[in-house]
Design an enzyme around this catalytic site. Structure first.
Site, PDB file in Angstrom:
ATOM      1  N   ASP A   2       0.819  -1.201   0.000  1.00  0.00           N
ATOM      2  CA  ASP A   2       0.000   0.000   0.000  1.00  0.00           C
ATOM      3  C   ASP A   2       0.859   1.260   0.000  1.00  0.00           C
ATOM      4  OD1 ASP A   2      -2.483   1.179  -0.067  1.00  0.00           O
ATOM      5  OD2 ASP A   2      -2.678   1.286   2.106  1.00  0.00           O
ATOM      6  N   GLY A   5      -0.134   5.359  -4.500  1.00  0.00           N
ATOM      7  CA  GLY A   5      -0.768   6.605  -4.910  1.00  0.00           C
ATOM      8  C   GLY A   5      -0.330   7.788  -4.074  1.00  0.00           C
ATOM      9  N   ARG A   6      -0.249   7.580  -2.754  1.00  0.00           N
ATOM     10  CA  ARG A   6       0.170   8.670  -1.870  1.00  0.00           C
ATOM     11  C   ARG A   6       1.635   9.023  -2.077  1.00  0.00           C
ATOM     12  NH1 ARG A   6      -1.467   6.065   3.525  1.00  0.00           N
ATOM     13  NH2 ARG A   6      -1.542   4.205   2.202  1.00  0.00           N
ATOM     14  N   HIS A  19       2.446   3.409  -9.000  1.00  0.00           N
ATOM     15  CA  HIS A  19       2.371   1.975  -9.289  1.00  0.00           C
ATOM     16  C   HIS A  19       3.604   1.511 -10.068  1.00  0.00           C
ATOM     17  CE1 HIS A  19      -1.560   2.016  -7.637  1.00  0.00           C
ATOM     18  NE2 HIS A  19      -2.125   2.674  -8.631  1.00  0.00           N
ATOM     19  N   SER A  47      -7.188  -5.655  -5.699  1.00  0.00           N
ATOM     20  CA  SER A  47      -8.337  -6.246  -5.022  1.00  0.00           C
ATOM     21  C   SER A  47      -9.594  -6.105  -5.888  1.00  0.00           C
ATOM     22  CB  SER A  47      -8.578  -5.558  -3.673  1.00  0.00           C
ATOM     23  OG  SER A  47      -9.091  -4.256  -3.863  1.00  0.00           O
ATOM     24  N   THR A  48     -10.618  -6.870  -5.553  1.00  0.00           N
ATOM     25  CA  THR A  48     -11.884  -6.720  -6.269  1.00  0.00           C
ATOM     26  C   THR A  48     -12.454  -5.317  -6.045  1.00  0.00           C
ATOM     27  OG1 THR A  48     -13.045  -7.716  -4.390  1.00  0.00           O
ATOM     28  CG2 THR A  48     -12.457  -9.176  -6.201  1.00  0.00           C
ATOM     29  N   GLU A  49     -12.173  -4.727  -4.878  1.00  0.00           N
ATOM     30  CA  GLU A  49     -12.633  -3.360  -4.617  1.00  0.00           C
ATOM     31  C   GLU A  49     -11.914  -2.338  -5.499  1.00  0.00           C
ATOM     32  OE1 GLU A  49     -13.614  -5.922  -1.241  1.00  0.00           O
ATOM     33  OE2 GLU A  49     -11.696  -5.498  -2.224  1.00  0.00           O
ATOM     34  N   TRP A  51     -11.455  -2.434  -8.543  1.00  0.00           N
ATOM     35  CA  TRP A  51     -12.176  -2.226  -9.801  1.00  0.00           C
ATOM     36  C   TRP A  51     -13.026  -0.956  -9.758  1.00  0.00           C
ATOM     37  CZ3 TRP A  51     -10.646  -4.672 -13.921  1.00  0.00           C
ATOM     38  CH2 TRP A  51     -10.164  -5.987 -13.853  1.00  0.00           C
ATOM     39  N   LEU A 113      11.244 -20.237  -4.231  1.00  0.00           N
ATOM     40  CA  LEU A 113      10.184 -19.381  -3.711  1.00  0.00           C
ATOM     41  C   LEU A 113       8.959 -19.414  -4.611  1.00  0.00           C
ATOM     42  CD1 LEU A 113       9.167 -17.004  -1.851  1.00  0.00           C
ATOM     43  CD2 LEU A 113      10.273 -15.474  -3.516  1.00  0.00           C
TER      44      LEU A 113
END
Length: 234
Positions: A2, A5-6, A19, A47-49, A51, A113
């Site tokens: 995370d 963007g910030r 990104h 994540s699906t969110e 989208w 890995l």
């Protein structure tokens, strides 16, 4: 992973630039994990969110993931890294799916890995899908309701066959898990850092592991019970 963007906003860039910068951190962490002997590394890429974000950002991020995979796959093969993908692949563009399939095939024989890329993923989606699958099997008479236990449920998740995470790391300063591996992280150790993902290095990753190594994992037991279970020299 995370804070992309910030990170970009602080520098006066658009979010997509964050990104792009984050891809280098992915490479560094994969290298550090591989060298440290980590067996499984799961990266929450989309994540699906996600989208629901502005379409331009979604398109740029999905394109970046596909392009980055094409670029990084030869290095994964060289370093014996195997790629796995978890998530709702049906929502991805055809070209992205084809890129993923090429990377999966190229790294299939790697024995080091395993990198699990969580793409178009959310834990609630995964749990609902597993529940539907089990319900269908019960309705068809393939299994009895009495046969449903934690082991069966785990085998119906996208992470079937993968050990539950020992450590969950979240960058970017937020102290929440955001719909990520909710079933699997029941007893994972959590590590939160304010560092934005593009600034997160292999050394930061190793610091998180060092922090983890000093924690006592009781899994519902007491410290005294753990001491009693330790082998003694005779």
């Amino acid at each position: 992973m995370d804070g992309n963007g910030r990170w970009a906003k602080k520098r006066g860039f658009d979010r997509s630039s964050g990104h792009v910068a984050g891809v280098e951190s992915v490479r560094k962490v994969i290298t550090a994990a591989s060298e440290a002997g980590v067996r499984y590394l799961t990266l929450y890429a989309f994540s699906t969110e996600n989208w629901n974000r502005p379409q331009a950002e979604v398109d740029a991020l999905i394109h970046l993931i596909a392009v980055s995979l094409e670029k990084e796959t030869p290095g994964m093969v060289t370093n014996n890294v195997r790629l796995n993908v978890i998530g709702d692949m049906a929502r991805l563009p055809r070209e992205s799916i084809e890129s993923l399939e090429r990377s999966l095939a190229a790294t299939a024989s790697s024995t080091g890995l395993q990198v699990n890329l969580a793409l178009s993923y959310s834990s609630r989606w995964e749990i609902v899908e597993a529940t539907r699958r089990i319900a269908a099997d019960v309705a068809a008479g393939r299994i009895s309701p009495d046969a449903i236990d934690e082991s069966l449920f785990s085998s119906c998740l996208t992470t079937a066959g993968i050990p539950d995470p020992d450590l969950l790391i979240r960058t970017g300063g937020d102290s929440r898990v955001s719909n990520f591996l909710l079933w699997q992280i029941a007893y994972s150790e959590l590590y939160f850092t304010p560092i934005y993902w593009p600034d997160f290095t292999g050394d930061h990753f190793l610091q998180a592991i060092a922090d983890y190594q000093h924690r006592e994992r009781r899994f519902g037991l007491t410290s005294e019970q753990l001491e009693d279970d330790k082998p003694t020299d005779k």
